[in-house]
Design a protein around this motif. Structure first.
Motif, mmCIF file in Angstrom:
data_model
loop_
_atom_site.group_PDB
_atom_site.id
_atom_site.type_symbol
_atom_site.label_atom_id
_atom_site.label_comp_id
_atom_site.label_asym_id
_atom_site.label_seq_id
_atom_site.Cartn_x
_atom_site.Cartn_y
_atom_site.Cartn_z
ATOM 1 N N ARG A 1 46.715 28.160 29.637
ATOM 2 C CA ARG A 1 45.974 29.431 29.696
ATOM 3 C C ARG A 1 45.059 29.515 30.921
ATOM 4 N N PRO B 1 44.269 30.023 34.849
ATOM 5 C CA PRO B 1 44.955 30.815 35.874
ATOM 6 C C PRO B 1 45.657 29.968 36.936
ATOM 7 N N GLY C 1 50.334 36.548 33.668
ATOM 8 C CA GLY C 1 49.206 36.155 32.824
ATOM 9 C C GLY C 1 48.197 37.274 32.659
ATOM 10 N N TYR C 2 47.975 38.028 33.699
ATOM 11 C CA TYR C 2 47.069 39.171 33.612
ATOM 12 C C TYR C 2 47.714 40.329 32.851
ATOM 13 N N LEU C 3 48.992 40.586 33.119
ATOM 14 C CA LEU C 3 49.672 41.694 32.433
ATOM 15 C C LEU C 3 49.725 41.487 30.925
ATOM 16 N N PHE C 4 49.974 40.251 30.507
ATOM 17 C CA PHE C 4 50.114 39.963 29.084
ATOM 18 C C PHE C 4 48.881 39.275 28.496
ATOM 19 N N SER C 5 47.815 39.192 29.268
ATOM 20 C CA SER C 5 46.511 38.673 28.829
ATOM 21 C C SER C 5 46.572 37.280 28.213
ATOM 22 N N TRP C 6 47.325 36.364 28.824
ATOM 23 C CA TRP C 6 47.334 35.011 28.288
ATOM 24 C C TRP C 6 46.499 34.039 29.112
ATOM 25 N N ASN D 1 42.946 32.669 30.738
ATOM 26 C CA ASN D 1 41.497 32.739 30.517
ATOM 27 C C ASN D 1 40.804 33.004 31.843
ATOM 28 N N THR D 2 40.338 34.198 32.045
ATOM 29 C CA THR D 2 39.604 34.478 33.271
ATOM 30 C C THR D 2 38.746 35.722 33.092
ATOM 31 N N SER D 3 37.674 35.720 33.804
ATOM 32 C CA SER D 3 36.781 36.874 33.749
ATOM 33 C C SER D 3 36.758 37.618 35.078
ATOM 34 N N LEU E 1 42.295 40.498 38.894
ATOM 35 C CA LEU E 1 43.507 39.869 39.426
ATOM 36 C C LEU E 1 43.422 39.645 40.932
#
Length: 193
Positions: free
Chosen positions: A93, A95, A146-151, A153-155, A158
């Protein structure tokens, strides 16, 4: 079945990658200033990890490179703290995990191209650059999905993550690639293959 020499190079590649994760890449002051101010090291801000992946592939070939990186990922995902920020299955998870996944195809591409031609500087440089590009492409694809499917962990947004993990370290990684090319060229000529 891998040949014993490939297994040896895979083991060497695994050790180099683990060690490269812990060692920060640096450059020295130019030789003409060594007598006045001594040898000074300047950190590049990246680890030697990608350099180790490329070096193992340039020396051991595609199979040894891939085996070493699969073993590296397996150790890290099994919980051994071999990744930059530890290890464990939860690391998928993170990035930057896509870049670690990119080590496998990057090692394969680099190792394949490194043994397509006699070990000349330009051929080894090309193979290392292709391996580095493959690692970055895999990392970018992982980041985007990972950003498209929100898997992941990042704040951070993109674009900032792309800058942080691909664009900003690229000049230092290119410098590391130059060093790897020279080291691989020298070792391959010393080993007569």
């Amino acid at each position: 079945m891998a040949a014993p020499i490939e297994l040896l190079w895979a083991f060497i590649g695994l050790i180099l990658t683990i060690g490269g994760t812990l060692v920060e890449a640096s450059i020295t002051s130019p030789p003409w200033s060594w007598d006045t101010s001594g040898i000074q090291a300047y950190p590049l801000g990246v680890s030697c990890q990608i350099g180790a992946v490329l070096l193992a592939s340039c020396l051991g070939g595609r199979n040894a490179g891939v085996l070493s990186q699969i073993a590296y990922l397996a150790l890290g995902l099994a919980g051994f703290p071999v990744f930059t920020q530890g290890g464990g299955i939860g690391y998928i998870r993170e990035p930057m995990f896509g870049y670690l996944l990119g080590f496998v195809p990057g090692a394969w591409i680099c190792g394949l191209l490194a043994f397509k031609a006699p070990p000349r500087l330009e051929a080894l440089t090309f193979s290392c650059l292709c391996g580095l590009l493959t690692i970055h492409l895999a990392g970018l694809v992982y980041l985007i999905f990972g950003y498209l499917f929100s898997w992941v962990n990042t704040s951070v947004p993109l674009l900032k993550a792309v800058l942080m993990y691909s664009y900003n370290p690229l000049p230092e990684q290119l410098a590391l690639t130059c060093a790897v090319t020279v080291i691989a060229f020298t070792i391959r000529h010393l080993m007569f293959y």
